[in-house]
Design a protein around this motif. Structure first.
Motif: not given
Length: 74
Positions: A5-6, A9, A13, A19, A22, A27-29, A32
């Protein structure tokens, strides 16, 4: 699974923004950015090197000014 997932991103990105990615992935910023800030091991001790003698015997108190000096390079 979470690492993918990371990585996803990180790969997208510039195209979509952290933003938005996420929010879509749920997920939360902060999570990350905490993952990109993971600590890295920069010093690996040489186990074959001889140990350095402790010349002050771990006693850092001094009886007078300018009698004991110590330093730390970390």
């Amino acid at each position: 699974m979470k690492t993918r997932r990371w990585d996803f991103i990180s790969d997208h990105r510039a195209e979509f923004g952290v933003q938005r990615l996420c929010r879509v992935l749920g997920t939360s910023r902060s999570g990350y950015y905490r993952h990109l800030r993971r600590s890295k091991r920069t010093t690996i001790a040489d186990t074959s090197a001889p140990s350095v003698p402790d010349l002050v015997m771990r006693d850092f108190t001094a009886t007078a000014v300018d009698t004991k000096w110590c330093g730390d390079i970390t």
